[in-house]
Design a protein around this motif. Structure first.
Motif, PDB file in Angstrom:
ATOM      1  N   LYS A 161       6.499   7.010   7.922  1.00  0.00           N
ATOM      2  CA  LYS A 161       7.193   7.849   8.904  1.00  0.00           C
ATOM      3  C   LYS A 161       8.702   7.692   8.657  1.00  0.00           C
ATOM      4  O   LYS A 161       9.381   6.927   9.329  1.00  0.00           O
ATOM      5  N   LEU A 162       9.189   8.445   7.692  1.00  0.00           N
ATOM      6  CA  LEU A 162      10.577   8.273   7.260  1.00  0.00           C
ATOM      7  C   LEU A 162      11.579   8.633   8.344  1.00  0.00           C
ATOM      8  O   LEU A 162      12.681   8.090   8.379  1.00  0.00           O
ATOM      9  N   ASP A 163      11.203   9.569   9.214  1.00  0.00           N
ATOM     10  CA  ASP A 163      12.090   9.931  10.325  1.00  0.00           C
ATOM     11  C   ASP A 163      11.746   9.156  11.592  1.00  0.00           C
ATOM     12  O   ASP A 163      12.338   9.390  12.642  1.00  0.00           O
ATOM     13  N   GLY A 164      10.793   8.249  11.487  1.00  0.00           N
ATOM     14  CA  GLY A 164      10.381   7.461  12.642  1.00  0.00           C
ATOM     15  C   GLY A 164       9.226   8.059  13.410  1.00  0.00           C
ATOM     16  O   GLY A 164       8.639   7.400  14.258  1.00  0.00           O
ATOM     17  N   VAL A 165       8.855   9.327  13.111  1.00  0.00           N
ATOM     18  CA  VAL A 165       7.811  10.007  13.881  1.00  0.00           C
ATOM     19  C   VAL A 165       6.738  10.620  12.977  1.00  0.00           C
ATOM     20  O   VAL A 165       5.545  10.357  13.121  1.00  0.00           O
ATOM     21  N   ASN A 166       7.163  11.466  12.026  1.00  0.00           N
ATOM     22  CA  ASN A 166       6.225  12.239  11.220  1.00  0.00           C
ATOM     23  C   ASN A 166       5.860  11.531   9.916  1.00  0.00           C
ATOM     24  O   ASN A 166       6.706  10.889   9.283  1.00  0.00           O
ATOM     25  N   ASN A 167       4.599  11.685   9.501  1.00  0.00           N
ATOM     26  CA  ASN A 167       4.120  11.099   8.257  1.00  0.00           C
ATOM     27  C   ASN A 167       4.587  11.954   7.088  1.00  0.00           C
ATOM     28  O   ASN A 167       4.017  12.999   6.802  1.00  0.00           O
ATOM     29  N   ALA A 168       5.602  11.483   6.392  1.00  0.00           N
ATOM     30  CA  ALA A 168       6.207  12.276   5.311  1.00  0.00           C
ATOM     31  C   ALA A 168       5.355  12.296   4.057  1.00  0.00           C
ATOM     32  O   ALA A 168       5.508  13.182   3.212  1.00  0.00           O
ATOM     33  N   THR A 169       4.455  11.338   3.903  1.00  0.00           N
ATOM     34  CA  THR A 169       3.660  11.246   2.674  1.00  0.00           C
ATOM     35  C   THR A 169       2.238  11.763   2.863  1.00  0.00           C
ATOM     36  O   THR A 169       1.383  11.551   1.991  1.00  0.00           O
ATOM     37  N   ALA A 170       1.977  12.447   3.968  1.00  0.00           N
ATOM     38  CA  ALA A 170       0.605  12.883   4.282  1.00  0.00           C
ATOM     39  C   ALA A 170       0.021  13.806   3.213  1.00  0.00           C
ATOM     40  O   ALA A 170      -1.160  13.709   2.876  1.00  0.00           O
ATOM     41  N   THR A 171       0.844  14.688   2.661  1.00  0.00           N
ATOM     42  CA  THR A 171       0.336  15.660   1.686  1.00  0.00           C
ATOM     43  C   THR A 171       0.741  15.322   0.253  1.00  0.00           C
ATOM     44  O   THR A 171       0.571  16.135  -0.650  1.00  0.00           O
ATOM     45  N   ALA A 172       1.253  14.137   0.038  1.00  0.00           N
ATOM     46  CA  ALA A 172       1.706  13.755  -1.294  1.00  0.00           C
ATOM     47  C   ALA A 172       0.532  13.466  -2.221  1.00  0.00           C
ATOM     48  O   ALA A 172      -0.483  12.894  -1.807  1.00  0.00           O
ATOM     49  N   GLN A 173       0.667  13.873  -3.463  1.00  0.00           N
ATOM     50  CA  GLN A 173      -0.354  13.530  -4.457  1.00  0.00           C
ATOM     51  C   GLN A 173      -0.243  12.051  -4.823  1.00  0.00           C
ATOM     52  O   GLN A 173      -1.254  11.363  -4.955  1.00  0.00           O
ATOM     53  N   TYR A 174       0.999  11.584  -4.968  1.00  0.00           N
ATOM     54  CA  TYR A 174       1.233  10.178  -5.290  1.00  0.00           C
ATOM     55  C   TYR A 174       2.417   9.655  -4.475  1.00  0.00           C
ATOM     56  O   TYR A 174       3.401  10.362  -4.255  1.00  0.00           O
ATOM     57  N   THR A 175       2.300   8.399  -4.070  1.00  0.00           N
ATOM     58  CA  THR A 175       3.389   7.705  -3.394  1.00  0.00           C
ATOM     59  C   THR A 175       3.683   6.426  -4.161  1.00  0.00           C
ATOM     60  O   THR A 175       2.768   5.685  -4.521  1.00  0.00           O
ATOM     61  N   VAL A 176       4.951   6.193  -4.451  1.00  0.00           N
ATOM     62  CA  VAL A 176       5.348   4.965  -5.138  1.00  0.00           C
ATOM     63  C   VAL A 176       6.013   4.049  -4.121  1.00  0.00           C
ATOM     64  O   VAL A 176       6.905   4.473  -3.382  1.00  0.00           O
ATOM     65  N   GLU A 177       5.561   2.801  -4.110  1.00  0.00           N
ATOM     66  CA  GLU A 177       6.079   1.846  -3.132  1.00  0.00           C
ATOM     67  C   GLU A 177       6.214   0.463  -3.743  1.00  0.00           C
ATOM     68  O   GLU A 177       5.561   0.142  -4.746  1.00  0.00           O
ATOM     69  N   ALA A 178       7.080  -0.338  -3.141  1.00  0.00           N
ATOM     70  CA  ALA A 178       7.209  -1.748  -3.509  1.00  0.00           C
ATOM     71  C   ALA A 178       6.434  -2.559  -2.481  1.00  0.00           C
ATOM     72  O   ALA A 178       6.457  -2.242  -1.282  1.00  0.00           O
ATOM     73  N   VAL A 179       5.752  -3.596  -2.945  1.00  0.00           N
ATOM     74  CA  VAL A 179       4.980  -4.452  -2.055  1.00  0.00           C
ATOM     75  C   VAL A 179       5.469  -5.885  -2.210  1.00  0.00           C
ATOM     76  O   VAL A 179       5.402  -6.460  -3.300  1.00  0.00           O
ATOM     77  N   LEU A 180       5.948  -6.461  -1.111  1.00  0.00           N
ATOM     78  CA  LEU A 180       6.458  -7.829  -1.104  1.00  0.00           C
ATOM     79  C   LEU A 180       5.547  -8.673  -0.228  1.00  0.00           C
ATOM     80  O   LEU A 180       5.327  -8.339   0.940  1.00  0.00           O
ATOM     81  N   THR A 181       5.007  -9.745  -0.766  1.00  0.00           N
ATOM     82  CA  THR A 181       4.137 -10.620   0.015  1.00  0.00           C
ATOM     83  C   THR A 181       4.829 -11.952   0.285  1.00  0.00           C
ATOM     84  O   THR A 181       5.706 -12.381  -0.463  1.00  0.00           O
ATOM     85  N   GLY A 182       4.392 -12.600   1.367  1.00  0.00           N
ATOM     86  CA  GLY A 182       4.951 -13.900   1.711  1.00  0.00           C
ATOM     87  C   GLY A 182       6.385 -13.840   2.182  1.00  0.00           C
ATOM     88  O   GLY A 182       7.180 -14.738   1.896  1.00  0.00           O
ATOM     89  N   VAL A 183       6.734 -12.807   2.938  1.00  0.00           N
ATOM     90  CA  VAL A 183       8.104 -12.638   3.440  1.00  0.00           C
ATOM     91  C   VAL A 183       8.188 -13.179   4.864  1.00  0.00           C
ATOM     92  O   VAL A 183       7.298 -12.933   5.684  1.00  0.00           O
ATOM     93  N   SER A 184       9.237 -13.902   5.188  1.00  0.00           N
ATOM     94  CA  SER A 184       9.411 -14.417   6.545  1.00  0.00           C
ATOM     95  C   SER A 184       9.766 -13.281   7.493  1.00  0.00           C
ATOM     96  O   SER A 184      10.258 -12.233   7.080  1.00  0.00           O
ATOM     97  N   ALA A 185       9.513 -13.498   8.782  1.00  0.00           N
ATOM     98  CA  ALA A 185       9.794 -12.478   9.787  1.00  0.00           C
ATOM     99  C   ALA A 185      11.272 -12.101   9.807  1.00  0.00           C
ATOM    100  O   ALA A 185      11.630 -10.927   9.906  1.00  0.00           O
ATOM    101  N   GLN A 186      12.148 -13.099   9.674  1.00  0.00           N
ATOM    102  CA  GLN A 186      13.583 -12.826   9.706  1.00  0.00           C
ATOM    103  C   GLN A 186      14.014 -12.041   8.475  1.00  0.00           C
ATOM    104  O   GLN A 186      14.805 -11.101   8.574  1.00  0.00           O
ATOM    105  N   ASP A 187      13.489 -12.399   7.310  1.00  0.00           N
ATOM    106  CA  ASP A 187      13.842 -11.678   6.084  1.00  0.00           C
ATOM    107  C   ASP A 187      13.326 -10.243   6.122  1.00  0.00           C
ATOM    108  O   ASP A 187      13.994  -9.319   5.650  1.00  0.00           O
ATOM    109  N   ALA A 188      12.127 -10.060   6.681  1.00  0.00           N
ATOM    110  CA  ALA A 188      11.575  -8.709   6.807  1.00  0.00           C
ATOM    111  C   ALA A 188      12.462  -7.853   7.702  1.00  0.00           C
ATOM    112  O   ALA A 188      12.751  -6.694   7.385  1.00  0.00           O
TER     113      ALA A 188
END
Length: 210
Positions: free
Chosen positions: A136-163
């Protein structure tokens, strides 16, 4: 008489060269106060540098993605030695930074994030952030709903403050978790940075979609 004067003069010089116990205690107290004031600021500056490093790395990956798409016309393909080879992306293709962007020469090194225990770039047929509800890039609507592909970064083991700090840096306070909430009490499910808090926080960062 002269011997006595010489002895007294020597004692005065010794006293002038040293510190009294009270003076030493005063100096140590000042040092302790300065340390108490400066150490938190030093650690905060170090942490902000780590967060800034992640945002810089993400910008580098975004540039590589633009170059890749411009050359191949698709995220589901890789160009090696002038030959475009399709990628099999049934749901998620992890390691997009090392397996595609670096192979094509658009990226010099793997994507790293100092605030996480592990990090990767992946291309998905559906965005996998949080529960897979899309960004929800604007905070409300799903911007990637009709996308064929979405590219994202995935970070694991992140502290709450760092997130939170990463979210504030990329999305700004407007798209952060609810105002007045205690850090670590809630996650964030809007904007380019999304995460659900748990024993281990996984942060998903939107890069692009087509």
């Amino acid at each position: 008489m002269n011997t006595k004067l010489t002895h007294n003069s020597s004692l005065r010089r010794q006293a002038a060269r040293g510190f009294t116990l009270i003076e030493m205690i005063g100096v140590l107290a000042v040092i302790a106060i300065l340390a108490a004031l400066l150490i938190p600021k030093v650690f905060s500056a170090i942490n902000q540098a780590r967060v800034n490093g992640v945002t810089v790395s993400l910008d580098t990956v975004k540039t590589a993605l633009v170059d890749h798409y411009g050359k191949n016309g698709s995220f589901a393909a890789i160009n090696t030695n002038g030959t475009i080879v399709p990628l099999t992306i049934t749901a998620t293709y992890p390691g997009y930074d090392t397996n595609v962007l670096m192979v094509e020469g658009f990226l010099d090194k793997p994507f790293l994030a100092a605030i996480a225990t592990s990090a990767t770039i992946q291309v998905c047929t559906n965005a996998t952030e949080n529960t897979g509800g899309g960004y929800k890039l604007d905070g409300v609507n799903n911007a990637t709903a009709t996308a064929q592909y979405t590219v994202e970064a995935v970070l694991t083991g992140v502290s709450a403050q760092d997130a939170k700090d990463l979210n504030d840096r990329i999305d700004g306070p407007t798209l952060s978790f609810p105002a007045g909430s205690t850090v670590g009490s809630v996650g964030d499910q809007k904007g380019r940075v999304e995460y659900v808090l748990g024993s281990t926080t996984t942060v998903y960062i939107y890069l692009t979609h087509r």
